[in-house]
Design a protein around this motif. Structure first.
Motif, PDB file in Angstrom:
ATOM      1  N   ASP A  91     -95.411  36.413 -41.438  1.00  0.00           N
ATOM      2  CA  ASP A  91     -95.879  37.798 -41.400  1.00  0.00           C
ATOM      3  C   ASP A  91     -95.160  38.661 -40.363  1.00  0.00           C
ATOM      4  O   ASP A  91     -95.778  39.453 -39.664  1.00  0.00           O
ATOM      5  CB  ASP A  91     -97.396  37.828 -41.172  1.00  0.00           C
ATOM      6  CG  ASP A  91     -98.157  37.277 -42.367  1.00  0.00           C
ATOM      7  OD1 ASP A  91     -98.226  37.974 -43.384  1.00  0.00           O
ATOM      8  OD2 ASP A  91     -98.662  36.142 -42.294  1.00  0.00           O
ATOM      9  N   HIS A 134     -93.244  41.077 -41.076  1.00  0.00           N
ATOM     10  CA  HIS A 134     -93.285  42.438 -41.604  1.00  0.00           C
ATOM     11  C   HIS A 134     -92.087  43.273 -41.141  1.00  0.00           C
ATOM     12  O   HIS A 134     -92.218  44.465 -40.873  1.00  0.00           O
ATOM     13  CB  HIS A 134     -94.620  43.118 -41.279  1.00  0.00           C
ATOM     14  CG  HIS A 134     -95.745  42.554 -42.094  1.00  0.00           C
ATOM     15  ND1 HIS A 134     -95.954  42.902 -43.403  1.00  0.00           N
ATOM     16  CD2 HIS A 134     -96.682  41.619 -41.810  1.00  0.00           C
ATOM     17  CE1 HIS A 134     -96.978  42.217 -43.884  1.00  0.00           C
ATOM     18  NE2 HIS A 134     -97.432  41.426 -42.945  1.00  0.00           N
ATOM     19  N   ASP A 148     -93.870  37.623 -46.050  1.00  0.00           N
ATOM     20  CA  ASP A 148     -94.062  38.963 -45.488  1.00  0.00           C
ATOM     21  C   ASP A 148     -93.060  39.223 -44.372  1.00  0.00           C
ATOM     22  O   ASP A 148     -93.433  39.611 -43.261  1.00  0.00           O
ATOM     23  CB  ASP A 148     -95.500  39.166 -44.989  1.00  0.00           C
ATOM     24  CG  ASP A 148     -96.436  39.598 -46.098  1.00  0.00           C
ATOM     25  OD1 ASP A 148     -95.958  39.788 -47.238  1.00  0.00           O
ATOM     26  OD2 ASP A 148     -97.644  39.745 -45.847  1.00  0.00           O
ATOM     27  N   THR A 149     -91.792  39.031 -44.678  1.00  0.00           N
ATOM     28  CA  THR A 149     -90.758  39.007 -43.657  1.00  0.00           C
ATOM     29  C   THR A 149     -89.727  40.122 -43.843  1.00  0.00           C
ATOM     30  O   THR A 149     -89.137  40.588 -42.890  1.00  0.00           O
ATOM     31  CB  THR A 149     -90.045  37.634 -43.711  1.00  0.00           C
ATOM     32  OG1 THR A 149     -91.060  36.633 -43.660  1.00  0.00           O
ATOM     33  CG2 THR A 149     -89.100  37.433 -42.557  1.00  0.00           C
ATOM     34  N   HIS A 188     -98.914  31.411 -48.487  1.00  0.00           N
ATOM     35  CA  HIS A 188     -99.275  32.792 -48.183  1.00  0.00           C
ATOM     36  C   HIS A 188    -100.628  33.131 -48.821  1.00  0.00           C
ATOM     37  O   HIS A 188    -100.831  34.202 -49.374  1.00  0.00           O
ATOM     38  CB  HIS A 188     -98.173  33.755 -48.629  1.00  0.00           C
ATOM     39  CG  HIS A 188     -98.176  35.034 -47.854  1.00  0.00           C
ATOM     40  ND1 HIS A 188     -97.472  35.212 -46.698  1.00  0.00           N
ATOM     41  CD2 HIS A 188     -98.843  36.192 -48.047  1.00  0.00           C
ATOM     42  CE1 HIS A 188     -97.689  36.418 -46.226  1.00  0.00           C
ATOM     43  NE2 HIS A 188     -98.525  37.043 -47.035  1.00  0.00           N
ATOM     44  N   ALA A 192    -100.370  31.532 -43.921  1.00  0.00           N
ATOM     45  CA  ALA A 192    -100.072  32.897 -43.492  1.00  0.00           C
ATOM     46  C   ALA A 192    -100.854  33.884 -44.354  1.00  0.00           C
ATOM     47  O   ALA A 192    -101.703  33.477 -45.140  1.00  0.00           O
ATOM     48  CB  ALA A 192     -98.578  33.160 -43.601  1.00  0.00           C
ATOM     49  N   HIS A 193    -100.589  35.154 -44.200  1.00  0.00           N
ATOM     50  CA  HIS A 193    -101.167  36.286 -44.932  1.00  0.00           C
ATOM     51  C   HIS A 193    -102.296  36.965 -44.168  1.00  0.00           C
ATOM     52  O   HIS A 193    -102.315  38.175 -44.062  1.00  0.00           O
ATOM     53  CB  HIS A 193    -101.671  35.881 -46.322  1.00  0.00           C
ATOM     54  CG  HIS A 193    -102.441  36.968 -47.035  1.00  0.00           C
ATOM     55  ND1 HIS A 193    -101.917  38.226 -47.232  1.00  0.00           N
ATOM     56  CD2 HIS A 193    -103.676  36.995 -47.582  1.00  0.00           C
ATOM     57  CE1 HIS A 193    -102.816  38.967 -47.870  1.00  0.00           C
ATOM     58  NE2 HIS A 193    -103.886  38.252 -48.075  1.00  0.00           N
ATOM     59  N   HIS A 252    -102.816  36.783 -41.033  1.00  0.00           N
ATOM     60  CA  HIS A 252    -102.361  37.062 -39.674  1.00  0.00           C
ATOM     61  C   HIS A 252    -103.149  36.294 -38.617  1.00  0.00           C
ATOM     62  O   HIS A 252    -103.237  36.719 -37.463  1.00  0.00           O
ATOM     63  CB  HIS A 252    -102.401  38.564 -39.359  1.00  0.00           C
ATOM     64  CG  HIS A 252    -101.445  39.369 -40.181  1.00  0.00           C
ATOM     65  ND1 HIS A 252    -101.089  40.658 -39.874  1.00  0.00           N
ATOM     66  CD2 HIS A 252    -100.748  39.075 -41.306  1.00  0.00           C
ATOM     67  CE1 HIS A 252    -100.230  41.119 -40.772  1.00  0.00           C
ATOM     68  NE2 HIS A 252    -100.008  40.165 -41.668  1.00  0.00           N
ATOM     69  N   CYS A 256    -101.676  28.231 -38.174  1.00  0.00           N
ATOM     70  CA  CYS A 256    -101.263  29.603 -38.457  1.00  0.00           C
ATOM     71  C   CYS A 256    -100.409  30.081 -37.281  1.00  0.00           C
ATOM     72  O   CYS A 256    -100.619  29.648 -36.154  1.00  0.00           O
ATOM     73  CB  CYS A 256    -102.468  30.531 -38.563  1.00  0.00           C
ATOM     74  SG  CYS A 256    -103.671  30.028 -39.791  1.00  0.00           S
ATOM     75  N   SER A 277     -98.601  37.073 -36.460  1.00  0.00           N
ATOM     76  CA  SER A 277     -97.863  38.084 -37.233  1.00  0.00           C
ATOM     77  C   SER A 277     -97.034  38.973 -36.321  1.00  0.00           C
ATOM     78  O   SER A 277     -97.112  38.875 -35.092  1.00  0.00           O
ATOM     79  CB  SER A 277     -98.859  38.942 -38.013  1.00  0.00           C
ATOM     80  OG  SER A 277     -99.579  39.764 -37.112  1.00  0.00           O
ATOM     81  N   TRP A 299    -100.898  44.816 -41.582  1.00  0.00           N
ATOM     82  CA  TRP A 299     -99.692  44.956 -40.773  1.00  0.00           C
ATOM     83  C   TRP A 299     -99.598  46.362 -40.194  1.00  0.00           C
ATOM     84  O   TRP A 299    -100.329  47.266 -40.590  1.00  0.00           O
ATOM     85  CB  TRP A 299     -98.457  44.641 -41.616  1.00  0.00           C
ATOM     86  CG  TRP A 299     -98.450  45.275 -42.982  1.00  0.00           C
ATOM     87  CD1 TRP A 299     -98.949  44.714 -44.128  1.00  0.00           C
ATOM     88  CD2 TRP A 299     -97.961  46.557 -43.360  1.00  0.00           C
ATOM     89  NE1 TRP A 299     -98.783  45.576 -45.179  1.00  0.00           N
ATOM     90  CE2 TRP A 299     -98.170  46.713 -44.744  1.00  0.00           C
ATOM     91  CE3 TRP A 299     -97.344  47.592 -42.657  1.00  0.00           C
ATOM     92  CZ2 TRP A 299     -97.800  47.866 -45.446  1.00  0.00           C
ATOM     93  CZ3 TRP A 299     -96.977  48.749 -43.352  1.00  0.00           C
ATOM     94  CH2 TRP A 299     -97.204  48.863 -44.737  1.00  0.00           C
TER      95      TRP A 299
END
Lengths: 159, 575
Positions: free
Chosen positions: B54, B56, B148-149, B279, B301-302, B304, B320, B323, B422
């Motif tokens: 994550d 983002h 989510d990168t 994710h 992930a996802h 955060h 985990c 993020s 995010w």
């Protein structure tokens, strides 16, 4: 049946799918919430009466019928549904599928003929709004076995 | 290092390293030992996984405050995934006021931000990844990214994900999964996959006609004489959360039956440890761990979440890695023939004040930013208060969007802002740049739509969103936080039955009328499709509207004033 698109898988694919999903423990079902989201037994009851001549209380919840569908639909217009059973083909007469809140809750019925090799059926259905889908397996000796799972039909948003 | 002596001293003071016995003159040495304590932990076992999630596309260091509230239905209350502030610190045994508390909670955020400085940054991430591989030995290590990168920042949007892909190529990743990457559209997504050196894996993306997997579902690696299987799982609701045009021809989903099949398949190939790179989010992965047999470790992930200690569900471990570029997770595995015997998890905060940036990564970033620097560094105004995003129901950033939309469209009665997790955080006194604004809003469907919707439809829409967020069964949660509402206030009963969670609605201070049409604004979702779009307002990107507002105000002061009263849980404000 005209509203629905069919996706008929080969018997081979059906067999491998049934082997894989039979490994999912009963615990999975037990983890589901007690009250099914969107349940509407009055509406379902009427449709059961019309289509099968049965009432909801006549249906026996059973692990012998297995219903596979997403918990959240990607599109309510096109929800993949699989119904299968570990029972011998000779014990199974038909499967019936309903969804409580559809304008017509009766989605389809499939009667197995002498050429059928395994009690398995996969198709796609239209689900109008968040509600349980019911798979009802009619046995050769006249019992109606039930599996239920809600499917959320959502407008989405927020990632 | 771009860090002042004051920063360093306060890091040391706050972490307890600096005291009367250690005078300030020795600070360089102390800084080194502080970093060694965090980053140079002795290897354990025989295989290591380095994990990020994550990001983002937050490629530059920034501030990011964790949520004041993660409201949960009763069944999930106080479970990991729903812990914030003091509860989080208590659960994981962390001390308030320290570096780890600064990275993992909202507590004392503004004062700790002054002490510890910014977080993350791609060149610091690269430095830390390299440092770990050197310490552990590259041949026992896999480097994994949980998705989510590539997108959802200024640089992510303006380079179409390319800056992140180039950075990943430099940083030695082996595999990744996805979610927001799909907003590039399928063609560009697949193009970026070709450029990516890491292998994309996902068992749960299939052809929507025939159900065949579209990408490699898993990979098997030989490490230290053992065989490690990594199965990829992309966000299950790409099609529900985003316009369908971005993922034409594909179908996603949790697909737990198929997952079990793949676990059994690679077990059948003699894999010694099975890892799921996921994710799905922590609540769903925890539920999945109960349902699927044979997964040793889920990298989740996802949502955060951060797990300073590894979690255990049945015989499955879950970790985990937070993020926004704030952490690198390191999982040291002790693998034996046919089983994972034990593991250690280190959630390492990426603190730029404690790391030297990687020179190659810095060079790459400079080149990626060069054509866009002018646009991104534009100063729109200054913030006099804390602008944050993450929370279950409300944030000051969403309030800012509401004000901006209402200034641009006085006719609008209710402005929706999506519950994205995010974004970034702007601390009081900081300039608000275009880059920061895009950190909250950089999507490929940024248009604000103005539409009419009947009150009763609006109410059922809110209930639908609340059901997605507060359903106690994670298999029925779509993820994301509650949409934020400007102009409409309500009471929330988290544990209410479906259709009974949203109560006491009022609009613009007047009682709600289910029979009346309301004028709504929304972006970043599909809500506009439920009503009648007002064609006289051509859709404009949300970041243009907010930029215009900030410029007109010059200085932004936003004390948090949530229009939501939570009936069955405590609700906390930051500060």
């Amino acid at each position: 049946m005209d509203r629905r698109k069919f996706l008929k898988k080969s018997v081979g694919a059906a067999l491998s799918a049934s082997l894989a999903s039979s490994l999912v423990p009963a615990l999975a079902q037990a983890a589901a919430p007690a009250a099914l989201e969107g349940e509407d037994l009055a509406k379902l009851g009427k449709a059961l009466k019309d289509a099968l001549g049965k009432e909801f209380k006549d249906l026996l919840p059973s692990t012998d019928v297995k219903l596979v569908l997403p918990t959240i639909a990607e599109s309510g217009a096109n929800v993949p549904v699989e119904i299968e059973s570990a029972l011998a083909m000779s014990q199974v007469k038909a499967v019936h599928c309903f969804s409580d809140k559809n304008p017509n809750p009766h989605l389809f019925s499939v009667f197995f003929g002498p050429a059928s090799t395994t009690p398995y059926y996969a198709t796609r259905v239209r689900i109008a709004e968040t509600a349980p889908v019911r798979a009802i397996l009619e046995t050769a000796d006249g019992k109606f076995l039930l599996a239920s799972q809600s499917v959320r039909v959502t407008v989405g948003g927020c990632g | 290092m771009s860090v002042t002596r004051r920063d360093l001293l306060s890091v040391l003071a706050a972490t307890g390293v600096l005291s009367a016995a250690n005078p300030a003159g020795a600070f360089a040495q102390l800084l080194k030992s502080e970093a060694e304590g965090l980053y140079d932990r002795k290897p354990f076992g025989n295989v290591s996984l380095l994990v990020t999630a994550d990001l983002h596309a937050q490629l530059r260091p920034h501030y990011y405050m964790e949520p004041p509230n993660l409201l949960a239905p009763k069944a999930l209350y106080q479970q990991p995934g729903y812990l914030t502030g003091e509860s989080f610190l208590r659960y994981f045994g962390l001390k308030r006021g320290g570096l780890e508390a600064y990275f993992t909670t909202y507590l004392d955020f503004v004062s700790l931000a002054q002490k510890f400085g910014m977080m993350g940054g791609a060149s610091y991430l690269t430095a830390l990844l390299k440092r770990q591989r050197q310490l552990l030995g590259a041949d026992r290590t896999l480097t994994l990214d949980a998705g989510d990168t590539w997108t959802t920042s200024g640089i992510g949007l303006l380079t179409g994900g390319k800056a992140s892909v180039d950075w990943m190529n430099l940083s030695g990743y082996h595999h990744m999964v996805a979610h927001w990457e799909f907003i590039l559209g399928r063609e560009l997504f697949d193009q970026r996959l070709k450029e990516l050196k890491a292998q994309f894996i996902s068992f749960n993306i299939v052809d929507d006609q025939f159900g065949d997997p579209v990408y490699q579902p898993y990979a098997i690696h030989q490490k230290s004489g053992y065989s490690i299987g990594v199965i990829g799982s992309t966000f299950p609701y790409v099609k529900v959360a985003h316009p369908a045009r971005f993922s034409e021809g594909l179908s996603f989903g949790v697909r737990d039956n198929e997952l079990q099949k793949y676990v059994d398949e690679i077990r059948g190939k003699g894999v010694d440890a099975v890892v799921l790179l996921s994710h799905n989010g922590l609540p769903l992965d925890s539920a999945l761990a109960r349902r699927i047999k044979g997964i040793d470790l889920i990298i989740s992930a996802h949502t955060h979440d951060m797990t300073p200690r590894p979690l255990r569900v049945g015989s499955t471990w879950i970790v985990c890695a937070g993020s926004g570029g704030k952490f690198v997770g390191r999982v040291d595995l002790e693998v034996a023939k046919g089983s994972l015997r034990d593991l250690r998890y280190h959630l390492m905060p990426v603190a730029p004040s404690l790391l030297e940036p990687d020179a190659e990564a810095e060079k790459l970033l400079k080149e990626a930013y060069a054509p866009h620097q002018q646009k991104l560094s534009q100063v729109l105004g200054t913030s006099e208060s804390l602008i944050y995003k993450r929370d279950t129901v409300y944030s000051t950033f969403d309030e800012l969007v509401g004000r901006a939309v209402q200034q641009a469209y006085p006719e609008v009665e209710i402005a929706f802002s999506p519950g994205f997790r995010w974004g970034t955080t702007i601390v009081p006194g900081q300039d608000i740049t275009m880059e920061q604004l895009l950190s909250y809003t950089a999507i490929t469907y940024p248009e604000v739509y103005i539409f009419k919707l009947k009150g009763e439809r609006l109410k059922s829409l809110l209930e639908d969103i609340a059901a997605n967020v507060f359903q106690p069964d994670p298999f029925y949660q779509q993820g994301g936080d509650m949409s934020r509402l400007y102009g409409l206030s309500y009471s929330l009963y988290i544990n209410g039955k479906p259709g009974e969670r949203i109560r006491n609605i009022s609009v613009g201070g007047r009682p709600f009328n289910p029979g009346r049409d309301y004028v709504l604004a929304s972006y970043g979702g599909n809500l506009q499709n439920t009503g009648t779009i007002l064609e006289k307002y051509p859709p404009r990107p949300v970041y243009d509207i907010v930029a215009e507002y900030i410029r007109s105000q010059k200085s932004i002061k936003l004390e948090p004033k949530p229009p939501v009263r939570v009936l069955d849980a405590a609700y906390r404000l930051p500060g």
